[in-house]
Structure formats: C-alpha cells, structure tokens
Design a protein around this motif. Structure first.
Motif, PDB file in Angstrom:
ATOM      1  N   CYS A  26       0.736  -1.257  -0.099  1.00 32.84           N
ATOM      2  CA  CYS A  26      -0.075   0.030  -0.072  1.00 32.84           C
ATOM      3  C   CYS A  26       0.933   1.180  -0.006  1.00 32.84           C
ATOM      4  N   LEU A  27       1.917   1.273   0.956  1.00 33.35           N
ATOM      5  CA  LEU A  27       2.864   2.556   0.905  1.00 33.35           C
ATOM      6  C   LEU A  27       3.371   2.985  -0.414  1.00 33.35           C
ATOM      7  N   LEU A  28       3.986   1.613  -1.055  1.00 27.81           N
ATOM      8  CA  LEU A  28       4.746   1.770  -2.424  1.00 27.81           C
ATOM      9  C   LEU A  28       3.686   2.487  -3.489  1.00 27.81           C
ATOM     10  N   GLU A  29       2.465   1.829  -3.278  1.00 27.58           N
ATOM     11  CA  GLU A  29       1.323   2.196  -4.357  1.00 27.58           C
ATOM     12  C   GLU A  29       0.596   3.534  -3.921  1.00 27.58           C
ATOM     13  N   ARG A  30       0.864   3.963  -2.617  1.00 30.11           N
ATOM     14  CA  ARG A  30       0.289   5.316  -2.146  1.00 30.11           C
ATOM     15  C   ARG A  30      -1.112   5.105  -1.935  1.00 30.11           C
ATOM     16  N   ASN A  51      -1.536   1.122  13.898  1.00 31.65           N
ATOM     17  CA  ASN A  51      -1.629   2.569  13.812  1.00 31.65           C
ATOM     18  C   ASN A  51      -0.040   3.142  13.745  1.00 31.65           C
ATOM     19  N   ARG A  52       0.770   2.523  14.838  1.00 38.24           N
ATOM     20  CA  ARG A  52       2.092   3.214  14.789  1.00 38.24           C
ATOM     21  C   ARG A  52       3.030   2.837  13.627  1.00 38.24           C
ATOM     22  N   ILE A  53       2.993   1.430  13.373  1.00 33.62           N
ATOM     23  CA  ILE A  53       3.649   0.942  12.148  1.00 33.62           C
ATOM     24  C   ILE A  53       3.090   1.764  10.683  1.00 33.62           C
ATOM     25  N   TRP A  54       2.102   2.087  10.762  1.00 32.03           N
ATOM     26  CA  TRP A  54       1.773   2.607   9.502  1.00 32.03           C
ATOM     27  C   TRP A  54       2.361   4.279   9.586  1.00 32.03           C
ATOM     28  N   LEU A  98       5.679   4.118   8.954  1.00 32.98           N
ATOM     29  CA  LEU A  98       6.178   3.831   7.278  1.00 32.98           C
ATOM     30  C   LEU A  98       5.696   5.153   6.429  1.00 32.98           C
ATOM     31  N   GLN A  99       4.903   5.906   6.937  1.00 32.84           N
ATOM     32  CA  GLN A  99       4.499   7.099   6.220  1.00 32.84           C
ATOM     33  C   GLN A  99       5.570   8.106   6.399  1.00 32.84           C
ATOM     34  N   GLY A 100       6.084   8.190   7.602  1.00 33.66           N
ATOM     35  CA  GLY A 100       7.250   8.925   7.960  1.00 33.66           C
ATOM     36  C   GLY A 100       8.480   8.650   6.939  1.00 33.66           C
ATOM     37  N   LEU A 123      11.750  -2.569   9.158  1.00 27.78           N
ATOM     38  CA  LEU A 123      10.834  -1.828   8.358  1.00 27.78           C
ATOM     39  C   LEU A 123      11.509  -1.317   7.258  1.00 27.78           C
ATOM     40  N   ARG A 124      12.690  -0.727   7.327  1.00 25.32           N
ATOM     41  CA  ARG A 124      13.500   0.053   6.322  1.00 25.32           C
ATOM     42  C   ARG A 124      14.081  -1.160   5.343  1.00 25.32           C
ATOM     43  N   ARG A 125      14.608  -2.166   5.726  1.00 26.70           N
ATOM     44  CA  ARG A 125      14.997  -3.133   5.013  1.00 26.70           C
ATOM     45  C   ARG A 125      14.027  -3.846   4.005  1.00 26.70           C
ATOM     46  N   THR A 126      12.906  -3.931   4.890  1.00 30.28           N
ATOM     47  CA  THR A 126      11.804  -4.609   4.060  1.00 30.28           C
ATOM     48  C   THR A 126      11.052  -3.902   3.064  1.00 30.28           C
ATOM     49  N   LEU A 127      11.153  -2.665   3.449  1.00 28.88           N
ATOM     50  CA  LEU A 127      10.318  -1.561   2.410  1.00 28.88           C
ATOM     51  C   LEU A 127      11.382  -1.403   1.235  1.00 28.88           C
ATOM     52  N   GLU A 128      12.649  -1.480   1.353  1.00 27.26           N
ATOM     53  CA  GLU A 128      13.589  -1.419   0.154  1.00 27.26           C
ATOM     54  C   GLU A 128      13.655  -2.543  -0.614  1.00 27.26           C
ATOM     55  N   TRP A 129      13.351  -3.766   0.134  1.00 28.24           N
ATOM     56  CA  TRP A 129      13.095  -4.995  -0.634  1.00 28.24           C
ATOM     57  C   TRP A 129      12.002  -5.064  -1.747  1.00 28.24           C
ATOM     58  N   TYR A 130      10.770  -4.485  -1.017  1.00 24.86           N
ATOM     59  CA  TYR A 130       9.554  -4.362  -1.844  1.00 24.86           C
ATOM     60  C   TYR A 130       9.869  -3.334  -3.007  1.00 24.86           C
ATOM     61  N   ARG A 131      10.399  -2.289  -2.631  1.00 29.67           N
ATOM     62  CA  ARG A 131      10.762  -1.502  -3.637  1.00 29.67           C
ATOM     63  C   ARG A 131      11.381  -1.911  -4.942  1.00 29.67           C
ATOM     64  N   ALA A 132      12.573  -2.742  -4.495  1.00 27.54           N
ATOM     65  CA  ALA A 132      13.325  -3.125  -5.659  1.00 27.54           C
ATOM     66  C   ALA A 132      12.618  -4.483  -6.258  1.00 27.54           C
ATOM     67  N   ALA A 133      11.826  -5.401  -5.678  1.00 28.22           N
ATOM     68  CA  ALA A 133      11.116  -6.199  -6.357  1.00 28.22           C
ATOM     69  C   ALA A 133       9.840  -5.822  -7.196  1.00 28.22           C
ATOM     70  N   ASN A 134       9.619  -4.608  -6.856  1.00 30.87           N
ATOM     71  CA  ASN A 134       8.494  -4.002  -7.997  1.00 30.87           C
ATOM     72  C   ASN A 134       9.115  -3.653  -9.417  1.00 30.87           C
TER      73      ASN A 134
END
Ligand code: UD2
Length: 312
Positions: free
Chosen positions: A195-199, A249-252, A255-257, A301-312
């Motif tokens: 969701c974050l990567l697709e806004r 709520n805190r995690i979201w 991530l938005q930050g 969370l950062r490592r995970t997000l970067e993995w999803y960004r690259a995998a997309n």
C-alpha cells in the motif's frame, strides 16, 4: 556431509532459513514444499545449491524418504493464517496437525538428531499480562492457534516417547523480504508495504490499536539455527520474538514517515480469532538459546521496504 531438511523451505521464512544454512557451508540443504504458499522464486538465486522436493507433508511416504538420515529437520511447513483456519478449516487442520505428525514420525523413524518446530505465539490467545511468557497457560482463540499448540504437544511427546529431540519456537509476527502480499491471508506488514509503495490506504481491521511483537525474519532465522544446536532443549518451548510491541497505527505512521506521505488508513470490522496484544518475554530464549535480536523495528521496516521497492 550433514543433511538439513527444511519443510516449507520455499516459503517466506523457510527460504530465509535455507539461505542462512547455505551460508554456513556445513551441510547439504533439502527442501520439502508443496508450493501452496511457497514459491520457487523465493529460492531463485540459490536453486542450484538446494534440492527442492515438491511434495506435501500430508504424504508420509513421500516425505519419509527425504527426511531419513537428516541431521536436523526444520519444520516450518504450515498453512500459516489465522483467518484462513476459520474460513477453510479442513486443509489447515490436515496440514498443520496431520502433516506435523507425519514430519515428527518421519524424523523419529529416520533417526534425525534434532527437530526444530515453528510454533506460534497465537497459542497464548489473549492474556491479562504482557509480555507473554512460556509458563502462561495457553488459550488458543482460532483453529490455527489450536493446531500450532497441538504441534508443540506432539514435539514434547515425540521427545519423551520416541527419542526425538524436538524443540518448539513460538514465532511472533515475523516480517521481512519475500513475505507474499498477494493473498487475502497475507501478513499485515506485507500488505502495508505494498500500500505504501502504491500510495494507497491500507485496511485496518478494528481500531488499529491492537499490538504485535513484529520480528524481523533474520532474527528469527538466527534463533532457529541456535535452537538446533543448543543442548538440553528436547521437548521445550521458547518464545521467538523481539520483545517489543507496536500497534498497527504506529507502524503505519512510521512507514508514512519514511516516505514523507500522509495516507490515512481505512478502518473495517475486527477480525474473528484476532488476538488483541502480543509481546514476547525473551528471557528464557536469551538465557538458554543465546537469542540476541539484532534488528530494531525501524531497521527491519526499512530493509523490508527497500526489498519491496526493488522487487516491484
Ligand atoms: C501472525 C501469523 C501467524 C502467527 C501469528 C503469531 C501471518 C500471516 N500470520 O498472525 O502465522 O504466527 O502471527 O503471532 O503472518 N490486519 C489488518 N489489515 C490487514 C491484515 C491484517 O488490520 O489487511 C490485522 C489483523 O486483524 C491483526 C494484525 O493485523 O490484528 C496482524 O494480522 P496478521 O494476519 O498479519 O497476523 P496474525 O497476528 O493474525
């Protein structure tokens, strides 16, 4: 050459364990996976170094031949979803209970030195006190939780009655690279990442103030390997969590930050079988297994997000 067998080794956590075992270079790694939730692509760059048996743990004869002579069996194969165990309880029961029995039986008869079982913190259900410690009475709230708890009991009984050295680790909401966001039963953080990567706004079940001890996959994998080598752990149960507790709520919001965006989530009804709060007491795992979680929630969370960004 030692043989390691990883059931569920093409899954999200299993494939991370396979990589960690290969990196140690002290044994051959064989995977049992029916590719129901696992994927060959999870093992893509290590495929030439792993034997993948596309078989189902419900088929005793098929798995017994692979498990025979193993040094260590890592039993991670499961249908791992709480809601799926409610909407479609039969396969979940057959895989998580009958399949687990088959893996334990094959390990005992095949003379495995050690078995490590992926149990679940879902076994605790809702407790009055946090963090959750292994001495608390279990209180499963879903078929999945009951199934995973029965697997622990079977590990204990196989240790005491059949001479199998089996140890259970109660996983607490594992997240990280390769967690599949494509299923209606996907883990919440994989869905948040997409969701974050697709806004797009994620859907939160309930008020979002439920909490989880989100644990980075590499920390869990390290603990699994440590448990496979620690002496005196036959029949025992350990928490495999990070010891923290974060609301959805805190995690979201974190991530938005990271991305500098403001996307309010959508809120829907609470989910049946959901536990309200989850947090591991890690004392015993630290003392007896040398558990040493290395990833803060922000790092993970950062490592995970970067993995999803690259995998997309
Ligand atoms: C996870 C594991 C489970 C077990 C347990 C141990 C997965 C898929 N399940 O169960 O195998 O080990 O942890 O603690 O990893 N939620 C939303 N929106 C969504 C999806 C989920 O709000 O789109 C909520 C859900 O209602 C729950 C929380 O997020 O309150 C976590 O749900 P989950 O399915 O990721 O994980 P959980 O804790 O049911």
């Amino acid at each position: 050459m030692k043989k390691y067998v990883v059931t569920g080794g093409a899954g999200f956590i299993g494939s991370a364990l396979v990589r960690a075992l290969l990196a140690r270079k002290d044994g051959a790694v064989e995977v049992i996976d029916n590719l129901l939730t696992g994927k060959k692509s999870n093992l893509a760059e290590v495929a030439s170094r792993v034997v993948l048996h596309e078989i189902d743990i419900r088929d005793y004869t098929a798995i017994a031949g692979v498990i025979a002579g193993a040094d260590t069996v890592f039993h991670l194969a499961a249908i791992p979803s709480v809601p799926r165990s409610i909407t479609d309880p039969v396969p979940s029961h057959e895989v998580n209970i009958d399949g687990t029995f088959n893996v334990l039986r094959a390990s005992a008869e095949g003379k495995a030195r050690k078995l490590v079982y992926a149990a679940s913190s879902a076994a605790y259900g809702d407790t009055d006190v946090l963090p959750k410690v292994e001495t608390m009475p279990p209180n499963p709230k879903s078929p999945y939780a009951a199934q995973k708890l029965l697997g622990e009991y079977y590990c204990g009984v196989f240790s005491s009655c059949f001479g199998l050295d089996a140890t259970s680790l109660r996983f607490f909401n594992v997240y990280g690279p390769r967690q599949d966001p494509d299923s209606p039963y996907s883990g919440v953080l994989s869905l948040f990442m997409r969701c974050l990567l697709e806004r797009r706004p994620p859907t939160i079940h309930g008020d979002g103030e439920q909490t989880r001890d989100f644990t980075y996959v590499e920390d869990v994998v390290s603990l699994v390997i440590q448990a496979s080598r620690a002496p005196g752990t036959a029949g025992k149960v350990y928490n495999a969590g990070n010891g923290g507790r974060y609301s959805l709520n805190r995690i979201w919001s974190i991530l938005q930050g990271f991305e500098g965006v403001n996307i309010p989530p959508l809120y829907g009804p609470s989910r049946a079988g959901d536990v309200r709060d989850s947090q591991a007491d890690t004392t015993t795992a630290v003392r007896e297994l040398g558990h040493a979680p290395a990833f803060t929630i922000e790092d993970g969370l950062r490592r995970t997000l970067e993995w999803y960004r690259a995998a997309n």
